[in-house]
Design a protein around this motif. Structure first.
Motif, mmCIF file in Angstrom:
data_model
loop_
_atom_site.group_PDB
_atom_site.id
_atom_site.type_symbol
_atom_site.label_atom_id
_atom_site.label_comp_id
_atom_site.label_asym_id
_atom_site.label_seq_id
_atom_site.Cartn_x
_atom_site.Cartn_y
_atom_site.Cartn_z
ATOM 1 N N GLN A 1 0.892 -1.161 0.000
ATOM 2 C CA GLN A 1 0.000 0.000 0.000
ATOM 3 C C GLN A 1 0.928 1.207 0.000
ATOM 4 N N THR A 2 0.572 2.217 -0.757
ATOM 5 C CA THR A 2 1.440 3.393 -0.756
ATOM 6 C C THR A 2 0.653 4.683 -0.929
ATOM 7 N N TYR A 3 1.162 5.713 -0.242
ATOM 8 C CA TYR A 3 0.563 7.042 -0.301
ATOM 9 C C TYR A 3 1.735 8.009 -0.428
ATOM 10 N N GLY A 4 1.577 9.037 -1.265
ATOM 11 C CA GLY A 4 2.674 10.000 -1.421
ATOM 12 C C GLY A 4 3.396 9.797 -2.741
ATOM 13 N N ILE A 5 4.703 10.072 -2.713
ATOM 14 C CA ILE A 5 5.482 10.154 -3.955
ATOM 15 C C ILE A 5 5.397 8.886 -4.821
ATOM 16 N N VAL A 6 5.495 7.710 -4.205
ATOM 17 C CA VAL A 6 5.494 6.478 -5.013
ATOM 18 C C VAL A 6 4.134 6.271 -5.679
ATOM 19 N N ALA A 7 3.052 6.537 -4.930
ATOM 20 C CA ALA A 7 1.709 6.372 -5.515
ATOM 21 C C ALA A 7 1.509 7.352 -6.673
ATOM 22 N N GLN A 8 2.007 8.592 -6.483
ATOM 23 C CA GLN A 8 1.869 9.591 -7.557
ATOM 24 C C GLN A 8 2.672 9.161 -8.787
ATOM 25 N N ALA A 9 3.912 8.654 -8.519
ATOM 26 C CA ALA A 9 4.791 8.262 -9.631
ATOM 27 C C ALA A 9 4.246 7.046 -10.360
ATOM 28 N N GLY B 1 -7.194 21.638 -2.829
ATOM 29 C CA GLY B 1 -7.175 21.493 -4.284
ATOM 30 C C GLY B 1 -6.417 20.272 -4.782
ATOM 31 N N LYS B 2 -5.779 19.517 -3.896
ATOM 32 C CA LYS B 2 -4.995 18.349 -4.314
ATOM 33 C C LYS B 2 -5.783 17.057 -4.060
ATOM 34 N N HIS B 3 -5.625 16.100 -4.952
ATOM 35 C CA HIS B 3 -6.284 14.795 -4.786
ATOM 36 C C HIS B 3 -5.264 13.680 -4.972
ATOM 37 N N PRO B 4 -4.372 13.506 -4.001
ATOM 38 C CA PRO B 4 -3.320 12.506 -4.178
ATOM 39 C C PRO B 4 -3.870 11.076 -4.228
ATOM 40 N N TYR B 5 -3.040 10.179 -4.751
ATOM 41 C CA TYR B 5 -3.464 8.786 -4.915
ATOM 42 C C TYR B 5 -3.060 7.932 -3.722
#
Ligand SMILES: Nc1ncnc2c1ncn2[C@@H]1O[C@H](COP(=O)(O)OP(=O)(O)OP(=O)(O)O)[C@@H](O)[C@H]1O
Length: 449
Positions: A219-227, A405-409
């Motif tokens: 499971q990942t949240y942050g930079i790796v999920a975005q990448a 305004g952000k919707h991270p993955y």
């Protein structure tokens, strides 16, 4: 390596027909040979002289050729025709099927026709008919199969009976890399037939709004999920898209504020190496699975919580440093060591110790320092970098607090998971799979401890 042996069928008593695989280039290919058993003078009484004797000899040879598994397994093959570059069926037909045939496996081939089809198949399949489900795909199909089996009333029986494996044919093949040590489909097939059956932990992922989902990988949240998920539109670039996504995120010092609480198993790096040394050779009792194996320890507490940020009633849980969480770069939790080719992200992962490994970075570390840590992902050395936090837990909760305004993955086993607070806990030894030598692919973690 021997796949099958049987009387030759020519009526000649001392003749056996043997199928085996040999390396041709970088792939394995099956061949057939006729063997004539020449009696030693002193052994002549035990050398086959009739067709029946030859059958007994063949059975004896087969049992020695499969010391850790069952010869001639019954297999359900699920091919995702869209996996990877869309050539999963071609790979199956040319590399996997010939070996299954030569090994006299009984197999049924099904193509997945839509996203979620593998879950539906697993939910409805006749589990008595098969020993093994072989996913000729990437990690998405085993993820679906596991979740389909979980939906069944007889889930304990289903997970107890079936072995779930993957011949690498997708763009993400962490299961094959971590368990079978290869990305070559023919080699993976041989390992699946000959390797040891091991029970692997799974992770239960849930939110207050969505039902439990099982995850075998991460499971990942942050930079790796975005990448990963945030660059889906750049698929045409191939593997480079992920690296490019990662570097862009680091260069912009992207941060993903959140609140995180964990139930630690090993908190510091010293505790973690001590833990690893102590548990790396543990053996796991393969006793039958029951419904108790699926019981969730922390589910009700999460579902019933009025304030999910209040951890005071959660015995033994600790909140991670709030400044670090405010500036969180990468939050990555996982069970298997290799998440993709040359990416040994969780080098201290163990198959069935009941722990989840977590790696966290702080966006304040700066571009070059984090990049430096990530440059050693192939050897798993990033976890020793002083800017990287690495620990083991039994369960954790992540409460994303996205900037306006952000919707991270959020990604679970590489698939998009709706942005919301979520909790994850370990389910010990629930997944039956095959591992080369009975454990995860070597990561080199012990070399450093
Ligand atoms: N016929 C189909 N049409 C569309 N999607 C499908 C089909 N069959 C399977 N899928 C979906 O494809 C997803 C990815 O599958 P898989 O892991 O085999 O390939 P992959 O190339 O590694 O995928 P990705 O990198 O996109 O996750 C699965 O999660 C499944 O939901």
């Amino acid at each position: 390596m021997l796949l099958w042996v049987q009387p030759s069928g020519t009526g000649v008593p001392n003749q056996l027909e043997a199928s085996y695989v040999r390396k041709v280039g970088d792939k394995l290919q099956p061949f057939v040979s006729i063997l004539t058993i020449v009696p030693h003078r002193e052994e002549s009484s035990s050398t086959p002289s009739t067709e029946d004797d030859s059958s007994i000899t063949a059975k004896e040879i087969l049992s020695r050729a499969y010391p850790d598994s069952k010869p001639g397994a019954s297999i359900l093959v699920l091919v995702n025709p869209h996996g990877g570059k869309g050539d999963a069926m071609k790979i199956f037909r040319s590399e996997v099927e010939p070996i299954l045939e030569a090994a006299h496996c009984e197999f049924t081939v099904m193509k997945t026709a839509y996203s979620g089809h593998a879950s539906d198949i697993a939910e409805q399949m006749d589990i008595d008919k098969y020993d093994l489900v072989l996913c000729a795909s990437g990690d998405g199909i085993p993820h679906e199969v596991i979740n389909g089996l979980y939906r069944r009333e007889d889930r304990a029986k289903a997970f107890d009976k079936l072995i779930i494996t993957e011949t690498p044919s997708g763009s993400g093949n962490a299961m094959a890399l971590s368990c079978l040590g290869t990305l070559v489909p023919s080699t993976a097939t041989l390992e699946i037939l000959k390797g040891s059956t091991v029970r692997n932990d799974l992770m239960a992922v849930y939110s207050q709004r969505e039902p439990v989902k099982l995850s075998f990988l991460s499971q990942t949240y942050g930079i790796v999920a975005q990448a990963d998920i945030g660059t889906e539109w750049m698929r045409w670039m191939g593997e480079v898209r992920f690296q490019l996504g990662l570097i862009t995120q680091l260069a912009f010092r992207a941060s993903y504020p959140c609140t995180i609480a964990v139930k630690y198993i090993a908190k510091t790096k010293d505790e973690l190496s001590e833990y690893y040394r102590h548990h790396v050779n543990d053996s796991f009792n393969m006793g039958s699975l029951t419904d108790e194996g699926f019981r969730l320890k922390y589910y009700d507490q999460f579902l019933d919580a009025d304030d999910i940020s209040d951890f005071s009633a959660m015995d033994g849980w600790e909140e991670l440093d709030s400044d670090a969480c405010e500036n969180m770069g990468i939050f990555y939790s996982g069970k298997m060591p290799y998440v993709s080719k040359d990416t040994n992200f969780f080098p201290a992962a163990l198959p069935n110790d009941g722990s989840i490994d977590i790696v966290v970075t702080d966006s304040r570390s700066g571009f070059f320092r984090t990049l430096d840590a990530l440059m050693s992902l192939d050897k798993g050395l990033h976890v020793w970098n002083e800017d990287v936090a690495h620990f083991k837990v039994e369960a954790f909760r992540v409460i994303p607090r996205p900037k306006p305004g952000k919707h991270p993955y959020i990604s679970v086993d590489g698939e998009n998971f709706k942005l919301q607070p979520f909790q994850v806990e370990i389910m010990k030894g629930v997944l039956k799979t095959v591992m080369q030598g009975g454990s995860y692919t070597e990561t080199g973690f012990l070399d450093k401890t």
